[in-house]
Design a protein around this motif. Sequence first.
Motif, PDB file in Angstrom:
ATOM      1  N   SER A 189      -1.476   0.985 -14.238  1.00 51.90           N
ATOM      2  CA  SER A 189      -1.766  -0.342 -14.929  1.00 51.90           C
ATOM      3  C   SER A 189      -3.225  -0.377 -15.480  1.00 51.90           C
ATOM      4  N   ARG A 190      -3.234  -1.511 -16.024  1.00 51.98           N
ATOM      5  CA  ARG A 190      -4.705  -1.813 -16.362  1.00 51.98           C
ATOM      6  C   ARG A 190      -5.105  -3.068 -15.772  1.00 51.98           C
ATOM      7  N   ALA A 191      -4.846  -3.249 -14.486  1.00 54.71           N
ATOM      8  CA  ALA A 191      -5.174  -4.219 -13.684  1.00 54.71           C
ATOM      9  C   ALA A 191      -6.595  -4.569 -13.410  1.00 54.71           C
ATOM     10  N   ASN A 192      -7.012  -6.225 -13.580  1.00 59.32           N
ATOM     11  CA  ASN A 192      -8.229  -6.270 -13.394  1.00 59.32           C
ATOM     12  C   ASN A 192      -8.520  -6.813 -12.000  1.00 59.32           C
ATOM     13  N   LYS A 193      -9.487  -6.192 -11.254  1.00 58.49           N
ATOM     14  CA  LYS A 193      -9.711  -6.339  -9.752  1.00 58.49           C
ATOM     15  C   LYS A 193      -9.839  -7.639  -9.232  1.00 58.49           C
ATOM     16  N   ASP A 194     -10.434  -8.722 -10.016  1.00 57.65           N
ATOM     17  CA  ASP A 194     -10.614  -9.959  -9.604  1.00 57.65           C
ATOM     18  C   ASP A 194      -9.288 -10.775  -9.493  1.00 57.65           C
ATOM     19  N   ASP A 247     -10.193   1.426  -5.995  1.00 60.04           N
ATOM     20  CA  ASP A 247      -9.568   2.916  -6.582  1.00 60.04           C
ATOM     21  C   ASP A 247      -8.115   2.541  -7.089  1.00 60.04           C
ATOM     22  N   LYS A 248      -7.976   1.308  -7.734  1.00 56.95           N
ATOM     23  CA  LYS A 248      -6.568   0.730  -8.309  1.00 56.95           C
ATOM     24  C   LYS A 248      -5.715   0.546  -7.445  1.00 56.95           C
ATOM     25  N   LYS A 249      -6.134   0.432  -6.146  1.00 56.07           N
ATOM     26  CA  LYS A 249      -5.059   0.070  -5.053  1.00 56.07           C
ATOM     27  C   LYS A 249      -5.631  -1.198  -4.616  1.00 56.07           C
ATOM     28  N   GLY A 282       1.301  -5.571 -13.689  1.00 58.94           N
ATOM     29  CA  GLY A 282       1.746  -4.176 -13.678  1.00 58.94           C
ATOM     30  C   GLY A 282       3.451  -4.249 -13.302  1.00 58.94           C
ATOM     31  N   SER A 283       4.186  -3.430 -13.801  1.00 59.43           N
ATOM     32  CA  SER A 283       5.623  -3.335 -13.496  1.00 59.43           C
ATOM     33  C   SER A 283       5.669  -2.049 -12.861  1.00 59.43           C
ATOM     34  N   GLY A 284       6.935  -2.043 -12.108  1.00 61.12           N
ATOM     35  CA  GLY A 284       7.301  -0.870 -11.225  1.00 61.12           C
ATOM     36  C   GLY A 284       6.333  -0.369 -10.195  1.00 61.12           C
ATOM     37  N   LEU A 285       5.634  -1.362  -9.695  1.00 59.79           N
ATOM     38  CA  LEU A 285       4.578  -0.951  -8.814  1.00 59.79           C
ATOM     39  C   LEU A 285       5.218  -0.700  -7.442  1.00 59.79           C
ATOM     40  N   LYS A 286       4.527  -0.088  -6.422  1.00 62.65           N
ATOM     41  CA  LYS A 286       5.051   0.448  -5.118  1.00 62.65           C
ATOM     42  C   LYS A 286       4.058  -0.020  -4.228  1.00 62.65           C
ATOM     43  N   ILE A 302      -0.836  -5.439  10.058  1.00 66.89           N
ATOM     44  CA  ILE A 302      -0.215  -4.800   8.971  1.00 66.89           C
ATOM     45  C   ILE A 302      -1.493  -4.337   7.773  1.00 66.89           C
ATOM     46  N   VAL A 303      -1.399  -3.045   7.307  1.00 67.74           N
ATOM     47  CA  VAL A 303      -1.990  -2.559   6.087  1.00 67.74           C
ATOM     48  C   VAL A 303      -0.961  -2.347   4.958  1.00 67.74           C
ATOM     49  N   ALA A 304      -1.258  -3.139   4.058  1.00 70.86           N
ATOM     50  CA  ALA A 304      -0.387  -3.015   2.776  1.00 70.86           C
ATOM     51  C   ALA A 304      -1.114  -2.637   1.765  1.00 70.86           C
ATOM     52  N   VAL A 305      -0.782  -1.313   0.992  1.00 76.99           N
ATOM     53  CA  VAL A 305      -1.267  -0.875   0.076  1.00 76.99           C
ATOM     54  C   VAL A 305      -0.536  -0.872  -1.351  1.00 76.99           C
ATOM     55  N   ALA A 306      -0.619  -1.536  -2.287  1.00 77.16           N
ATOM     56  CA  ALA A 306       0.043  -1.575  -3.578  1.00 77.16           C
ATOM     57  C   ALA A 306      -0.706  -0.670  -4.452  1.00 77.16           C
ATOM     58  N   ASP A 307      -0.192   0.281  -5.201  1.00 71.78           N
ATOM     59  CA  ASP A 307      -0.712   1.270  -6.086  1.00 71.78           C
ATOM     60  C   ASP A 307      -0.778   0.606  -7.547  1.00 71.78           C
ATOM     61  N   PHE A 308      -1.688   0.386  -8.277  1.00 76.38           N
ATOM     62  CA  PHE A 308      -1.839  -0.215  -9.455  1.00 76.38           C
ATOM     63  C   PHE A 308      -2.659   0.954 -10.363  1.00 76.38           C
TER      64      PHE A 308
END
Length: 167
Positions: free
Chosen positions: A78-83, A133-135, A51-55, A69-75
């Motif tokens: 995008s059509r990201a695949n979990k694995d 949940d796409k994160k 994915g591009s433009g991810l935060k 730390i807990v880091a959470v990237a929002d996908f």
Amino acid sequence: MRFFALALALAVASPAFGESWKEYSFNESGFAAQYPGKPTVEERAYQSAFGSGLKERVYVFNEGGVDYIVAVADFGKSRANKDKVIDEAAKSLMDKGRLTIDYPGRIDLNFGREIVVVDPDGTSITDAIFFVDKKLYQIEVVYPMTNSDPVGSSGIGFFQTAFRFLH
């Protein structure tokens, strides 16, 4: 049911230890975690082949040189695949040093991985990685060889086992 192989092995803290930490909830990112103090929050770009433009939002508290730390990237867009997303995050961490642990992880019905890497300076990085949940969630403790964290390595286990998703 909560399960972290390494975290459970390290979770030998006394009741007084757990009482000194406080739970903080972050509805916008979908989690609650216990920290030894109020974490700072920053947002930054997240680089991924999926994915591009991810935060990514990063919640961090430093205690005696140890970063919780807990880091959470929002996908979400995008059509990201979990694995594949989890594997990409794990590889990024493994590129930092020597892999010492790579176990399956689980929080409730959510499956992921727990990775421990030791960098060339002797800093241990423990990262539990989940895609929910796409994160992408990374529950990470950066534990330098020389630190003055009052809870010692038991903070790693406590931090990870006290984490919960808000869904």
